[in-house]
Design an enzyme around this catalytic site. Structure first.
Site, PDB file in Angstrom:
ATOM      1  CE1 TYR A 109       3.380   3.715  -7.068  1.00  0.00           C
ATOM      2  CE2 TYR A 109       1.388   3.778  -5.886  1.00  0.00           C
ATOM      3  CZ  TYR A 109       2.661   3.407  -6.143  1.00  0.00           C
ATOM      4  OH  TYR A 109       3.072   2.381  -5.138  1.00  0.00           O
ATOM      5  CD  GLU A 197       5.059   0.450  -7.583  1.00  0.00           C
ATOM      6  OE1 GLU A 197       4.986   1.173  -6.413  1.00  0.00           O
ATOM      7  OE2 GLU A 197       6.295   0.166  -7.923  1.00  0.00           O
TER       8      GLU A 197
END
Length: 391
Positions: A109, A197
């Site tokens: 992530y 993101e």
């Protein structure tokens, strides 16, 4: 302003972040052309909507043949995604992103965001990708690392090295990872992003890193200097209320209640919603018509609020600092007559020429109730709402 995954990936590519090959299609002919152009024997098809959780909602398909790519793409185009990010109305996918499958050794992530506590941008990283960062924070907070970056989007070398070590990158992968993080930070700063993101960021068995998915939002206040990105605005991903609010330059957020709110000033709007809650009511929206609200903006505000069929009463809460309450009251009366407001209207005013404003409302002959305080206005709006529901 949110943008689609394929647009976010185009930006990442411009800044040197590795992205798997992809194409975008909005009809069957374009799907067939992509299959031929990319030489696809199998593929991953993803709906393009301004929301996460697409996989859980059935918006991601894995096709093992060119025929399946066509079939799945046709099924996904026009699909409505409904989840906690879209709200109950959902959003419809008008396009799909198609890419060849990638062998994945590990998922990570990575995101760039604004640290509002310290008023600085920062990188959030985790060796556990594919999940929502909130879920990681609850289950495994020790697997999250936060790295500060400058307002210019630059990160100190030792911070990049520490992040690479935290992610478990070694050798050439470490160098690739450090370069990728620096590129993400630069993109985030350059395009005035509020969130960028990559989830998941994947590592292949050859040690390469790719942004397999991307989510990006741009600060609305900076769109004037991001004209190319501003042109990507997609009204199909918003409700009719939100589209009109953008057109009329009003700050609007739809909620699930039944008391419409029209207020001048964001802080006062928040306080108005709070006091409605205090007395047991539920606001139907946040609507800030601005410090210098005109008759036109008030009229547009009524139009937007009344598009919501759940609204049973409207609470107008105005502080006349810069503006004159008398002028505003005249605007409310005129706008009410033009828009034929079919629900009870409660108006609380305070400030410049407030007495004149109340007199105008009183003599209007319209079904307008005045309130002396916010508490009085909230209670009257709630009472009117309850009465309207039982009529």
């Amino acid at each position: 302003m949110n943008i689609h995954e394929y647009q976010a990936k185009e930006i990442l590519k411009q800044f040197g972040v590795p992205v798997p090959p992809f194409g975008v299609a909005s009809n069957e002919a374009e799907v067939r052309a992509l299959i031929q152009k990319m030489g696809l024997k199998e593929g991953v098809i993803k709906v393009q909507v301004h929301a996460g959780g697409r996989g859980k909602a059935g918006g991601v398909k894995f096709a093992k043949t060119p025929e399946e790519i066509i079939t799945f793409s046709k099924g996904l185009m026009g699909m409505k995604i409904v989840n906690n990010q879209t709200g109950p109305t959902g959003v419809v996918a008008e396009k799909v992103l198609i890419s060849p499958p990638v062998e994945i050794k590990k998922e990570y992530y990575l995101a760039a965001i604004i640290d509002r506590d310290n008023a600085l941008p920062m990188i959030i990283a985790s060796p556990e990708g594919g999940m929502e960062i909130e879920e990681i924070a609850v289950k495994s907070p020790e697997k999250i690392m936060k790295v500060p970056m400058g307002l210019d989007g630059k990160i100190r070398g030792y911070h990049l090295f520490a992040l690479a070590k935290f992610m478990g990158w070694e050798g050439e992968t470490r160098q690739r990872g450090m370069k990728l993080v620096a590129a993400l930070a630069s993109a985030f700063s350059t395009i005035d992003s509020s969130l960028f993101e990559i989830n998941p960021l994947i590592e292949t068995f050859q040690g390469e890193l790719f942004a397999l998915d991307a989510k990006c939002g741009i600060d609305d206040n900076a769109l004037y200097r991001q004209k190319e990105i501003a042109a990507w605005y997609d009204p199909s991903q918003q409700t009719k209320n939100e589209v009109l609010a953008k057109k009329f330059d009003l700050a609007y957020v739809g909620l699930s209640g039944n008391i419409g709110c029209m207020v001048n000033g964001a802080g006062l709007a928040m306080a108005t919603m709070d006091i409605i809650h205090t007395y047991g009511g539920e606001p139907a929206n946040f609507l800030d018509v601005g410090g210098g609200a005109s008759k036109e903006k008030v009229a547009h505000g009524f139009t937007i609020i009344l598009l919501d069929p759940n609204v049973k009463a409207i609470f107008v809460n105005i502080f006349g600092g810069i503006m004159d309450c008398g002028v505003l009251a005249a605007g409310i009366v005129e706008a009410s007559k033009e828009d034929h407001v079919p629900v009870p209207l409660v108006v609380r005013m305070e400030g410049t020429n407030v007495d004149k404003g109340k007199e105008i409302l009183k003599k209007s002959g319209l079904n307008i109730m005045t309130a002396d305080t916010m508490a009085d206005g909230a209670q009257k709006a709630l009472k009117a709402c309850l009465k309207s529901r039982h009529v």
